[in-house]
Design a protein around this motif. Structure first.
Motif, PDB file in Angstrom:
ATOM      1  N   PRO A   1       0.814  -1.227   0.000  1.00 31.34           N
ATOM      2  CA  PRO A   1       0.000   0.000   0.000  1.00 31.34           C
ATOM      3  C   PRO A   1       0.840   1.267   0.000  1.00 31.34           C
ATOM      4  CG  PRO A   1      -0.887  -1.603   1.554  1.00 31.34           C
ATOM      5  CD  PRO A   1       0.421  -2.151   1.075  1.00 31.34           C
ATOM      6  N   GLU A   2       1.956   1.255   0.717  1.00 31.79           N
ATOM      7  CA  GLU A   2       2.800   2.450   0.766  1.00 31.79           C
ATOM      8  C   GLU A   2       3.380   2.775  -0.605  1.00 31.79           C
ATOM      9  OE1 GLU A   2       3.071  -0.138   2.704  1.00 31.79           O
ATOM     10  OE2 GLU A   2       2.446   0.585   4.687  1.00 31.79           O
ATOM     11  N   LYS A   3       3.818   1.726  -1.327  1.00 34.49           N
ATOM     12  CA  LYS A   3       4.374   1.933  -2.657  1.00 34.49           C
ATOM     13  C   LYS A   3       3.297   2.399  -3.622  1.00 34.49           C
ATOM     14  CE  LYS A   3       7.532   1.759  -5.856  1.00 34.49           C
ATOM     15  NZ  LYS A   3       8.657   2.741  -5.871  1.00 34.49           N
ATOM     16  N   LYS A   4       2.104   1.828  -3.509  1.00 29.63           N
ATOM     17  CA  LYS A   4       1.005   2.234  -4.382  1.00 29.63           C
ATOM     18  C   LYS A   4       0.623   3.691  -4.128  1.00 29.63           C
ATOM     19  CE  LYS A   4      -2.002  -0.846  -5.351  1.00 29.63           C
ATOM     20  NZ  LYS A   4      -3.127  -1.826  -5.340  1.00 29.63           N
ATOM     21  N   ALA A   5       0.624   4.097  -2.863  1.00 28.54           N
ATOM     22  CA  ALA A   5       0.297   5.481  -2.528  1.00 28.54           C
ATOM     23  C   ALA A   5       1.346   6.437  -3.093  1.00 28.54           C
ATOM     24  CB  ALA A   5       0.194   5.640  -1.016  1.00 28.54           C
ATOM     25  N   GLU A   6       2.610   6.009  -3.074  1.00 21.69           N
ATOM     26  CA  GLU A   6       3.679   6.845  -3.617  1.00 21.69           C
ATOM     27  C   GLU A   6       3.527   7.020  -5.124  1.00 21.69           C
ATOM     28  OE1 GLU A   6       8.569   6.793  -4.129  1.00 21.69           O
ATOM     29  OE2 GLU A   6       7.566   5.313  -2.844  1.00 21.69           O
ATOM     30  N   LEU A   7       3.209   5.933  -5.842  1.00 22.75           N
ATOM     31  CA  LEU A   7       3.021   6.017  -7.282  1.00 22.75           C
ATOM     32  C   LEU A   7       1.803   6.861  -7.638  1.00 22.75           C
ATOM     33  CD1 LEU A   7       3.863   2.369  -8.412  1.00 22.75           C
ATOM     34  CD2 LEU A   7       5.267   4.424  -8.640  1.00 22.75           C
ATOM     35  N   LEU A   8       0.743   6.743  -6.831  1.00 27.62           N
ATOM     36  CA  LEU A   8      -0.445   7.552  -7.065  1.00 27.62           C
ATOM     37  C   LEU A   8      -0.129   9.035  -6.900  1.00 27.62           C
ATOM     38  CD1 LEU A   8      -3.458   7.901  -7.578  1.00 27.62           C
ATOM     39  CD2 LEU A   8      -3.852   7.505  -5.136  1.00 27.62           C
ATOM     40  N   GLU A   9       0.659   9.353  -5.889  1.00 28.22           N
ATOM     41  CA  GLU A   9       1.047  10.743  -5.669  1.00 28.22           C
ATOM     42  C   GLU A   9       1.833  11.285  -6.856  1.00 28.22           C
ATOM     43  OE1 GLU A   9       3.704  13.384  -2.494  1.00 28.22           O
ATOM     44  OE2 GLU A   9       3.113  11.327  -2.023  1.00 28.22           O
ATOM     45  N   ASN A  10       2.704  10.444  -7.436  1.00 30.87           N
ATOM     46  CA  ASN A  10       3.477  10.857  -8.599  1.00 30.87           C
ATOM     47  C   ASN A  10       2.592  11.057  -9.824  1.00 30.87           C
ATOM     48  OD1 ASN A  10       5.911  10.815  -7.209  1.00 30.87           O
ATOM     49  ND2 ASN A  10       6.314   8.672  -7.705  1.00 30.87           N
TER      50      ASN A  10
END
Length: 298
Positions: A134-143
């Motif tokens: 989830p943390e990685k997915k949230a980071e990609l979404l932010e990008n």
């Protein structure tokens, strides 16, 4: 409409930052000088036609998108947003390939205040099904959101933010140093020093069939310093034109043209240089039939 692939690692844009990089005001005769002011109506609605034409050695393409754009309030006092609706793409088979129209947020001074995250943002559906933390997915979404916000900021800057409070005089272009990316070979580019010239033309019809000449045409020309004027040599040139109401900065049309002539260096100079042309146009039509509840037309 479509853009070159951007890096997903984009610095976050502060919503409270007013992106208003304005050219130096010219010092002409006070009677001739024109000061541009932002004073959009509280609510307005326009039919927008957005066309992109691309000509290159690989072929020619034209895409067109039309939609309604309505100014509406936001939950934050003093802020408004541009809400797109009824979006149509032609040819329709390219609908999934074009970037979504962002809902731009701005304040009463015409400063950019971010965007509403589009539901059909490119890469969002793929991101939702990818197996990852989830943390990685949230980071990609932010990008992904940052990429869309960067594009929206560039759009608003050309339309409004670069011009608020600027004073220009007809016949006295403002010049300053800038940068431009030019092609140097096959799939090769570099950034070089350039000259940017900003000028104003007054007494321009807001639309081709308008009788009253109350608009201005703002033009920004950009090309490398020392570029040869020879028609057959390598070249890069960029021009942006905006037809707008100087008293409100309500836009009527924009045209962004990019021309390049590049030596790909793969034929020993025997073949002609490769020519590229991209033209992006927006036309804003006011007074059309459709009006959303609570909005008014110009």
């Amino acid at each position: 409409m479509t853009r070159s692939a951007r890096s997903l690692v984009v610095a976050a844009i502060l919503p409270t930052l007013c992106a208003c990089s304005t050219p130096t005001a010219s010092r002409g005769a006070p009677r001739q000088a024109v000061t541009l002011r932002f004073a959009w109506p509280e609510q307005l609605s326009a039919r927008v036609t957005h066309t992109v034409t691309m000509n290159s050695p690989m072929g020619n393409t034209q895409l067109q998108r039309s939609y309604w754009l309505t100014v509406a309030p936001t939950e934050e006092e003093g802020h408004r947003q541009l809400v797109p609706s009824d979006i149509e793409v032609s040819p329709p088979q390219f609908a999934a390939m074009v970037d979504p129209v962002p809902a731009v947020h701005f304040d009463d001074d015409g400063c950019f205040q971010g965007i509403s995250t589009p539901e059909n943002m490119p890469g969002l559906q793929m991101l939702e099904v990818l197996p990852m933390e989830p943390e990685k997915k949230a980071e990609l979404l932010e990008n992904l959101v940052a990429v869309q916000e960067e594009a929206a900021l560039e759009y608003w800057d050309r339309l409004v933010a670069s011009w608020r409070g600027v004073t220009l005089t007809p016949g006295e272009p403002v010049q300053h140093e800038a940068q431009i990316v030019v092609g140097t070979g096959f799939m090769e580019k570099k950034e070089v020093a350039a000259e940017e010239r900003t000028s104003i033309e007054v007494g321009v019809p807001c639309t081709p069939d308008a009788q009253e000449r109350r608009c201005v045409r703002l033009t920004v020309d950009l090309q490398p310093l020392g570029q040869s004027k020879e028609e057959t040599g390598p070249m890069a040139r960029k021009r942006f034109e905006l037809v707008t109401d100087p008293d409100t900065l309500v836009p009527y049309s924009t045209r962004l043209t990019r021309m390049d002539r590049v030596d790909w260096g793969k034929d020993g100079g025997e073949q002609p240089l490769k020519e590229f042309l991209q033209v992006e146009e927006y036309v804003y039509t006011y007074g059309a039939q459709r009006v959303l509840p609570g909005s008014t037309q110009l």
